[in-house]
Write a protein that holds these residues in place. Structure first.
Motif, PDB file in Angstrom:
ATOM      1  N   ALA A 182     159.042  44.475  -1.230  1.00  0.00           N
ATOM      2  CA  ALA A 182     159.053  43.202  -0.501  1.00  0.00           C
ATOM      3  C   ALA A 182     160.279  43.114   0.400  1.00  0.00           C
ATOM      4  O   ALA A 182     160.185  42.716   1.570  1.00  0.00           O
ATOM      5  N   ALA A 183     161.450  43.510  -0.121  1.00  0.00           N
ATOM      6  CA  ALA A 183     162.680  43.473   0.678  1.00  0.00           C
ATOM      7  C   ALA A 183     162.582  44.422   1.867  1.00  0.00           C
ATOM      8  O   ALA A 183     163.029  44.099   2.977  1.00  0.00           O
ATOM      9  N   VAL A 184     161.994  45.586   1.653  1.00  0.00           N
ATOM     10  CA  VAL A 184     161.829  46.557   2.742  1.00  0.00           C
ATOM     11  C   VAL A 184     160.922  46.004   3.829  1.00  0.00           C
ATOM     12  O   VAL A 184     161.181  46.189   5.026  1.00  0.00           O
ATOM     13  N   ARG A 185     159.873  45.290   3.436  1.00  0.00           N
ATOM     14  CA  ARG A 185     158.971  44.712   4.445  1.00  0.00           C
ATOM     15  C   ARG A 185     159.711  43.755   5.371  1.00  0.00           C
ATOM     16  O   ARG A 185     159.470  43.756   6.594  1.00  0.00           O
ATOM     17  N   TYR A 186     160.584  42.939   4.829  1.00  0.00           N
ATOM     18  CA  TYR A 186     161.367  42.016   5.669  1.00  0.00           C
ATOM     19  C   TYR A 186     162.146  42.797   6.721  1.00  0.00           C
ATOM     20  O   TYR A 186     162.251  42.373   7.876  1.00  0.00           O
ATOM     21  N   HIS A 187     162.724  43.939   6.324  1.00  0.00           N
ATOM     22  CA  HIS A 187     163.546  44.717   7.239  1.00  0.00           C
ATOM     23  C   HIS A 187     162.709  45.482   8.258  1.00  0.00           C
ATOM     24  O   HIS A 187     163.080  45.550   9.435  1.00  0.00           O
ATOM     25  N   LEU A 188     161.601  46.039   7.820  1.00  0.00           N
ATOM     26  CA  LEU A 188     160.755  46.777   8.764  1.00  0.00           C
ATOM     27  C   LEU A 188     160.091  45.862   9.779  1.00  0.00           C
ATOM     28  O   LEU A 188     159.932  46.210  10.957  1.00  0.00           O
ATOM     29  N   GLU A 189     159.693  44.664   9.339  1.00  0.00           N
ATOM     30  CA  GLU A 189     159.049  43.721  10.245  1.00  0.00           C
ATOM     31  C   GLU A 189     160.029  43.132  11.252  1.00  0.00           C
ATOM     32  O   GLU A 189     159.612  42.603  12.286  1.00  0.00           O
ATOM     33  N   ALA A 190     161.321  43.249  10.983  1.00  0.00           N
ATOM     34  CA  ALA A 190     162.333  42.695  11.880  1.00  0.00           C
ATOM     35  C   ALA A 190     162.698  43.647  13.013  1.00  0.00           C
ATOM     36  O   ALA A 190     163.468  43.302  13.889  1.00  0.00           O
ATOM     37  N   ARG A 191     162.151  44.842  12.986  1.00  0.00           N
ATOM     38  CA  ARG A 191     162.504  45.827  14.021  1.00  0.00           C
ATOM     39  C   ARG A 191     162.019  45.384  15.398  1.00  0.00           C
ATOM     40  O   ARG A 191     160.966  44.798  15.537  1.00  0.00           O
ATOM     41  N   THR A 214     167.137  52.122   1.312  1.00  0.00           N
ATOM     42  CA  THR A 214     168.224  51.584   2.134  1.00  0.00           C
ATOM     43  C   THR A 214     167.833  50.254   2.760  1.00  0.00           C
ATOM     44  O   THR A 214     168.624  49.642   3.472  1.00  0.00           O
ATOM     45  N   GLY A 215     166.612  49.817   2.509  1.00  0.00           N
ATOM     46  CA  GLY A 215     166.052  48.653   3.185  1.00  0.00           C
ATOM     47  C   GLY A 215     165.055  49.067   4.249  1.00  0.00           C
ATOM     48  O   GLY A 215     164.209  48.275   4.672  1.00  0.00           O
ATOM     49  N   ARG A 216     165.137  50.370   4.632  1.00  0.00           N
ATOM     50  CA  ARG A 216     164.226  50.871   5.657  1.00  0.00           C
ATOM     51  C   ARG A 216     163.658  52.250   5.331  1.00  0.00           C
ATOM     52  O   ARG A 216     162.650  52.649   5.902  1.00  0.00           O
ATOM     53  N   GLU A 217     164.305  52.973   4.430  1.00  0.00           N
ATOM     54  CA  GLU A 217     163.811  54.293   4.043  1.00  0.00           C
ATOM     55  C   GLU A 217     164.297  54.629   2.637  1.00  0.00           C
ATOM     56  O   GLU A 217     165.249  54.029   2.126  1.00  0.00           O
ATOM     57  N   SER A 218     163.617  55.605   2.026  1.00  0.00           N
ATOM     58  CA  SER A 218     163.959  55.998   0.659  1.00  0.00           C
ATOM     59  C   SER A 218     165.361  56.593   0.600  1.00  0.00           C
ATOM     60  O   SER A 218     165.720  57.453   1.409  1.00  0.00           O
ATOM     61  N   ILE A 219     166.150  56.139  -0.361  1.00  0.00           N
ATOM     62  CA  ILE A 219     167.500  56.678  -0.541  1.00  0.00           C
ATOM     63  C   ILE A 219     167.447  58.175  -0.844  1.00  0.00           C
ATOM     64  O   ILE A 219     168.202  58.971  -0.277  1.00  0.00           O
ATOM     65  N   ASN A 258     178.980  37.162   0.900  1.00  0.00           N
ATOM     66  CA  ASN A 258     178.908  37.894   2.162  1.00  0.00           C
ATOM     67  C   ASN A 258     177.755  37.438   3.056  1.00  0.00           C
ATOM     68  O   ASN A 258     177.508  38.041   4.100  1.00  0.00           O
ATOM     69  N   GLN A 259     177.056  36.385   2.670  1.00  0.00           N
ATOM     70  CA  GLN A 259     175.827  35.994   3.360  1.00  0.00           C
ATOM     71  C   GLN A 259     176.030  35.788   4.862  1.00  0.00           C
ATOM     72  O   GLN A 259     175.188  36.172   5.669  1.00  0.00           O
ATOM     73  N   ARG A 260     177.155  35.204   5.240  1.00  0.00           N
ATOM     74  CA  ARG A 260     177.377  34.923   6.661  1.00  0.00           C
ATOM     75  C   ARG A 260     177.467  36.201   7.501  1.00  0.00           C
ATOM     76  O   ARG A 260     177.346  36.151   8.727  1.00  0.00           O
ATOM     77  N   HIS A 261     177.678  37.348   6.842  1.00  0.00           N
ATOM     78  CA  HIS A 261     177.800  38.616   7.562  1.00  0.00           C
ATOM     79  C   HIS A 261     176.486  39.390   7.620  1.00  0.00           C
ATOM     80  O   HIS A 261     176.423  40.434   8.272  1.00  0.00           O
ATOM     81  N   TRP A 262     175.439  38.919   6.922  1.00  0.00           N
ATOM     82  CA  TRP A 262     174.198  39.686   6.847  1.00  0.00           C
ATOM     83  C   TRP A 262     173.425  39.665   8.162  1.00  0.00           C
ATOM     84  O   TRP A 262     173.524  38.702   8.938  1.00  0.00           O
ATOM     85  N   GLU A 263     172.601  40.689   8.360  1.00  0.00           N
ATOM     86  CA  GLU A 263     171.709  40.703   9.506  1.00  0.00           C
ATOM     87  C   GLU A 263     170.542  39.738   9.248  1.00  0.00           C
ATOM     88  O   GLU A 263     170.291  39.324   8.103  1.00  0.00           O
TER      89      GLU A 263
END
Length: 339
Positions: free
Chosen positions: A330-339, A301-306, A215-220
């Motif tokens: 670490a994964a969450v940091r990638y998402h938060l920094e992309a905002r 969720t990548g941005r907040e606690s489930i 599914n990589q081609r569909h990721w943000e």
């Protein structure tokens, strides 16, 4: 097979000792015991495979619009019937049913709500890959005599118990009641689950991740960057090599992570942009999130606690990142920094 000793702790004994210690009450003890018995019945059906005539499609679809397997329907029926008459439940809800189902009026109602995915990973049944049952327990709101869908919409932090049963080379029940995550293995000769690992702990760091890269081609972009850095290995910014594992059965993937660490990821993607994620909050993300956090891991969720999410409907979907704490962060940091 090792012979039972004085130190063998059955699930029944474990639950009684937890009740005596004041960590659970008699009603919750009975609920968990009934779910475990239902899982034993499902395990027997799964193990028979083609011999039991339970493989293949049922010819029906669930509320998600997904084709049901015969074992999906059978497992759902086993859990509903087992929990209907004991007096410990007020209502139950299943991934396979559009709405929750109150306990029939002919039986007494208890103080708990049960949610379950009766057979997670059922697309793997016909190829003999491990599948499982996931469940979550909530308290029924006070003063509610006949709970409806809206009474199940509680954040994951309010779960009083959660667990899964994995039907693999051995059948295992992994359980938490909010006091650690513990594993029980089914002794088929005795017909009982036996405690085989107390206080499971997920290593904080890992070199292993589980994701469907097709599914990589569909990721943000944030997801692309994160996995790209994992795949770059020790020459990349993460400075170490990672291995990828993917079974396509959440129970099996999470069980591996609880056993030896790792991160499980099912992110939001553009393939179906109208859906906020693939996995169901109430039946999959919340119970697995509780189990992982009780084992020292993290769930996001990548941005907040489930577990802090306020559900807005029974079959809500969310992105899922769970496992080794430092890697989830670490994964969450990638998402938060992309905002």
């Amino acid at each position: 097979m090792p012979t039972p000793t004085a130190h063998t702790v059955s699930l029944s004994r474990y639950l009684i000792e937890e009740q005596r210690a004041g960590r659970i009450d008699a009603e919750l003890r009975q609920l968990i015991a009934v779910v475990a018995r239902a899982c034993t019945s499902i395990s027997i059906a799964v193990s028979k495979g083609a011999l039991g005539g339970v493989l293949g499609d049922a010819g029906t679809g669930n509320v998600q619009g997904e084709a049901q397997k015969k074992l999906d329907v059978l497992s759902n029926d086993i859990l509903l019937e087992a929990n209907a008459w004991g007096g410990h439940l007020a209502a139950c809800a299943s991934e396979e049913m559009e709405h929750s189902q109150p306990i029939p009026d002919a039986y007494p109602r208890g103080g708990f709500l049960l949610l379950f995915d009766p057979l997670d990973g059922s697309s793997n049944i016909d190829v003999n890959v491990s599948v499982g049952t996931i469940f979550s327990v909530l308290r029924s709101p006070e003063g509610v005599s006949r709970p409806g869908d809206e009474h199940f919409l509680q954040p994951g932090r309010r779960q009083v118990a959660a667990g899964y049963c994995i039907y693999g080379p051995s059948t295992m029940l992994v359980l938490t009641t909010g006091h650690g995550t513990h594993a029980f293995t089914l002794d088929r000769e005795q017909g009982a689950f036996v405690l085989t690992q107390r206080d499971m702990r997920i290593p904080e760091d890992t070199r292993e991740f589980a994701i469907n890269v097709s599914n990589q081609r569909h990721w943000e972009p944030a997801m692309q960057a994160y996995v790209g850095d994992l795949l770059a290995g020790k020459e990349g910014p993460r400075g170490k090599d990672f291995n990828m594992r993917w079974i396509a059965s959440m129970v099996a993937d999470v069980h591996r992570i609880l056993t030896r660490g790792g991160i499980f990821i099912y992110p939001w993607d553009h393939k179906d942009p109208g859906k906020p994620g693939k996995l169901r909050l109430m039946y999959e993300a919340n119970p697995m999130g509780m189990l992982v956090e009780q084992a020292g891991g993290a769930a996001s969720t990548g941005r907040e606690s489930i577990l802090d999410l306020q559900p807005d409907h029974l079959h809500q979907r969310v992105p899922v990142f769970l496992g080794s704490r430092n890697e989830v962060e670490a994964a969450v940091r990638y998402h938060l920094e992309a905002r």
